[in-house]
Design a protein around this motif. Structure first.
Motif, PDB file in Angstrom:
ATOM      1  N   THR A  52     -69.157  38.725  37.422  1.00 15.02           N
ATOM      2  CA  THR A  52     -69.511  37.900  38.577  1.00 15.02           C
ATOM      3  C   THR A  52     -70.847  37.234  38.305  1.00 15.02           C
ATOM      4  O   THR A  52     -71.840  37.909  38.008  1.00 15.02           O
ATOM      5  CB  THR A  52     -69.593  38.741  39.862  1.00 15.02           C
ATOM      6  N   ALA A  53     -70.855  35.911  38.370  1.00 17.80           N
ATOM      7  CA  ALA A  53     -72.084  35.132  38.179  1.00 17.80           C
ATOM      8  C   ALA A  53     -72.523  34.594  39.537  1.00 17.80           C
ATOM      9  O   ALA A  53     -71.743  33.936  40.225  1.00 17.80           O
ATOM     10  CB  ALA A  53     -71.828  33.988  37.207  1.00 17.80           C
ATOM     11  N   THR A  54     -73.769  34.901  39.912  1.00 18.63           N
ATOM     12  CA  THR A  54     -74.282  34.532  41.232  1.00 18.63           C
ATOM     13  C   THR A  54     -75.505  33.649  41.086  1.00 18.63           C
ATOM     14  O   THR A  54     -76.384  33.909  40.242  1.00 18.63           O
ATOM     15  CB  THR A  54     -74.639  35.790  42.044  1.00 18.63           C
ATOM     16  N   GLY A  59     -85.809  29.218  37.988  1.00 21.73           N
ATOM     17  CA  GLY A  59     -86.848  29.937  37.267  1.00 21.73           C
ATOM     18  C   GLY A  59     -86.668  31.438  37.236  1.00 21.73           C
ATOM     19  O   GLY A  59     -87.454  32.145  36.596  1.00 21.73           O
ATOM     20  N   ALA A  60     -85.637  31.942  37.906  1.00 16.40           N
ATOM     21  CA  ALA A  60     -85.437  33.398  37.960  1.00 16.40           C
ATOM     22  C   ALA A  60     -84.932  33.957  36.634  1.00 16.40           C
ATOM     23  O   ALA A  60     -85.095  35.150  36.352  1.00 16.40           O
ATOM     24  CB  ALA A  60     -84.469  33.748  39.087  1.00 16.40           C
ATOM     25  N   GLY A  61     -84.290  33.121  35.833  1.00 16.38           N
ATOM     26  CA  GLY A  61     -83.772  33.591  34.554  1.00 16.38           C
ATOM     27  C   GLY A  61     -82.492  34.384  34.718  1.00 16.38           C
ATOM     28  O   GLY A  61     -81.834  34.349  35.756  1.00 16.38           O
ATOM     29  N   VAL A  62     -82.150  35.130  33.662  1.00 16.86           N
ATOM     30  CA  VAL A  62     -80.914  35.920  33.654  1.00 16.86           C
ATOM     31  C   VAL A  62     -81.230  37.359  34.051  1.00 16.86           C
ATOM     32  O   VAL A  62     -82.241  37.925  33.621  1.00 16.86           O
ATOM     33  CB  VAL A  62     -80.259  35.914  32.255  1.00 16.86           C
ATOM     34  N   SER A  63     -80.364  37.949  34.855  1.00 14.31           N
ATOM     35  CA  SER A  63     -80.412  39.392  35.110  1.00 14.31           C
ATOM     36  C   SER A  63     -78.994  39.913  34.984  1.00 14.31           C
ATOM     37  O   SER A  63     -78.026  39.153  35.099  1.00 14.31           O
ATOM     38  CB  SER A  63     -80.980  39.707  36.492  1.00 14.31           C
ATOM     39  N   LEU A  64     -78.863  41.227  34.749  1.00 11.42           N
ATOM     40  CA  LEU A  64     -77.526  41.771  34.520  1.00 11.42           C
ATOM     41  C   LEU A  64     -77.450  43.205  35.017  1.00 11.42           C
ATOM     42  O   LEU A  64     -78.339  44.020  34.761  1.00 11.42           O
ATOM     43  CB  LEU A  64     -77.180  41.702  33.029  1.00 11.42           C
ATOM     44  N   ASP A  98     -80.483  30.309  34.739  1.00 13.97           N
ATOM     45  CA  ASP A  98     -80.791  31.055  35.954  1.00 13.97           C
ATOM     46  C   ASP A  98     -79.492  31.590  36.557  1.00 13.97           C
ATOM     47  O   ASP A  98     -78.696  30.836  37.121  1.00 13.97           O
ATOM     48  CB  ASP A  98     -81.510  30.159  36.970  1.00 13.97           C
ATOM     49  N   VAL A  99     -79.281  32.901  36.447  1.00 14.91           N
ATOM     50  CA  VAL A  99     -78.042  33.474  36.960  1.00 14.91           C
ATOM     51  C   VAL A  99     -78.177  34.995  37.027  1.00 14.91           C
ATOM     52  O   VAL A  99     -78.827  35.618  36.187  1.00 14.91           O
ATOM     53  CB  VAL A  99     -76.833  33.095  36.068  1.00 14.91           C
ATOM     54  N   ALA A 100     -77.573  35.579  38.046  1.00  8.78           N
ATOM     55  CA  ALA A 100     -77.449  37.039  38.130  1.00  8.78           C
ATOM     56  C   ALA A 100     -76.020  37.398  37.742  1.00  8.78           C
ATOM     57  O   ALA A 100     -75.061  36.931  38.374  1.00  8.78           O
ATOM     58  CB  ALA A 100     -77.749  37.524  39.542  1.00  8.78           C
ATOM     59  N   LEU A 101     -75.873  38.193  36.696  1.00  9.87           N
ATOM     60  CA  LEU A 101     -74.565  38.595  36.210  1.00  9.87           C
ATOM     61  C   LEU A 101     -74.298  40.041  36.599  1.00  9.87           C
ATOM     62  O   LEU A 101     -75.183  40.892  36.496  1.00  9.87           O
ATOM     63  CB  LEU A 101     -74.496  38.477  34.680  1.00  9.87           C
ATOM     64  N   HIS A 102     -73.073  40.307  37.034  1.00  8.23           N
ATOM     65  CA  HIS A 102     -72.644  41.688  37.250  1.00  8.23           C
ATOM     66  C   HIS A 102     -71.343  41.922  36.508  1.00  8.23           C
ATOM     67  O   HIS A 102     -70.370  41.182  36.691  1.00  8.23           O
ATOM     68  CB  HIS A 102     -72.452  42.030  38.722  1.00  8.23           C
TER      69      HIS A 102
END
Length: 312
Positions: A52-54, A59-64, A98-102
């Motif tokens: 899931t990409a949110t 500027g937040a960058g990538v998180s996982l 810039d994306v939050a990945l789960h």
């Protein structure tokens, strides 16, 4: 009295991508570039990774983050293939990553079934959709090949022949549905060590990998003949894997004793794949593995399965 409206949820895209089993893996001698050329027949199985990409703030960058079976064994930093996929796509099109990945795990970890590659394929499709890029599928496949040899197949799915390092794909015709049982293990096998054992065992006598040897297998797929497919399963890395993990031989034997149509170490292992006659037979093979204590976990599923695609 005023009422505060709840903030709308951030836009997100969920993508599902399959794991794989190698129906055949033929390995050529080590090239000057340090790689072995291969000819592999891949089949996607209905064990899926979901990414899931949110949307996040600029500027937040990538998180996982990761959840699901064996999630604690999956890196959540820039070494993760899904993270790397997001950054690669962003660089390719010139946007900020810039994306939050789960990641929701559904493919065994470190089992040679391409769970990490499925994550990368799913992340490419999810970020492309989230960022509204419209990158052509062929272009995504080229990016996938930069991430790993199995990533393009997880993008494509179904059944395909892979050449080169396994990343040059030709779809294969298949008919019907096949039933699989998988025995997995908590301790993985190092792919470089398995290839090293292959070099030691062949002592420079390995022949050029060729699909011609797999004519019976390809005929079995086209006919939907599970019995013929079981007889044609092949893996040049099986003996090298068994030399490093001799206990896997008993896992193979138990599957055959339980009536499997064929059984082999999948890819570089240590997962053992057994082809069954039916869903019920796959469950029976898995139960026998458990009763005999020759697997740390067992899984059953069907194949072929679709490649990476948006599900919500």
């Amino acid at each position: 009295m005023s009422r505060r409206l709840a903030a709308a949820p951030a836009p997100s895209v969920r993508v599902r991508a399959p794991g794989k089993v190698n129906l055949s893996l033929r390995v050529g001698p080590l090239d000057d570039d340090g790689y072995h050329p291969v000819v592999s027949v891949f089949q996607a199985v209905a064990l899926y990774e979901e990414v899931t990409a949110t949307q996040v703030a600029p500027g937040a960058g990538v998180s996982l983050t990761v959840s699901g079976p064996q999630a604690d064994r999956v890196p959540t930093d820039a070494t993760n293939l899904a993270w790397r996929a997001a950054e690669l796509l962003a660089r390719h099109v010139g946007v900020d990553p810039d994306v939050a990945l789960h990641v929701t795990k559904g493919v065994p970890v470190a089992g040679g079934m391409a769970g990490g590659s499925a994550d990368a394929a799913a992340a490419l499709v999810a970020c492309d959709a989230l960022w509204d890029l419209g990158v052509p599928r062929a272009e995504l496949a080229a990016l996938a090949a930069e991430l790993g040899a199995d990533v393009p197949f997880c993008l494509l799915g179904h059944t395909a022949v892979g050449t080169g390092r396994g990343d040059l794909l030709t779809p294969a015709m298949t008919r019907g549905e096949f039933h699989w049982a998988f025995a997995t293990f908590d301790e993985g096998l190092s792919t470089p060590k398995v290839y090293g054992a292959f070099d030691d065992l062949t002592a420079g006598t390995a022949q050029a990998a060729a699909l011609v040897d797999d004519t019976p297998l390809m005929q079995a797929l086209r006919a939907g003949d599970a019995v013929a497919l079981g007889a044609a399963l092949h893996n040049d890395l099986q003996e090298p894997a068994l030399s490093l993990r001799p206990a896997l031989r008993r896992t193979l034997d138990v599957a055959l004793e339980a009536g499997a149509l064929g059984a082999l170490v999948s890819g570089s292992g240590p997962t053992v794949a057994a082809l069954a006659r039916s869903r019920q037979h796959a469950l029976a093979i898995a139960a026998t593995w458990t009763a005999e204590g020759v697997a740390d976990a067992v899984w059953t599923t069907t194949a072929p399965a679709h490649g990476a695609r948006v599900v919500s």
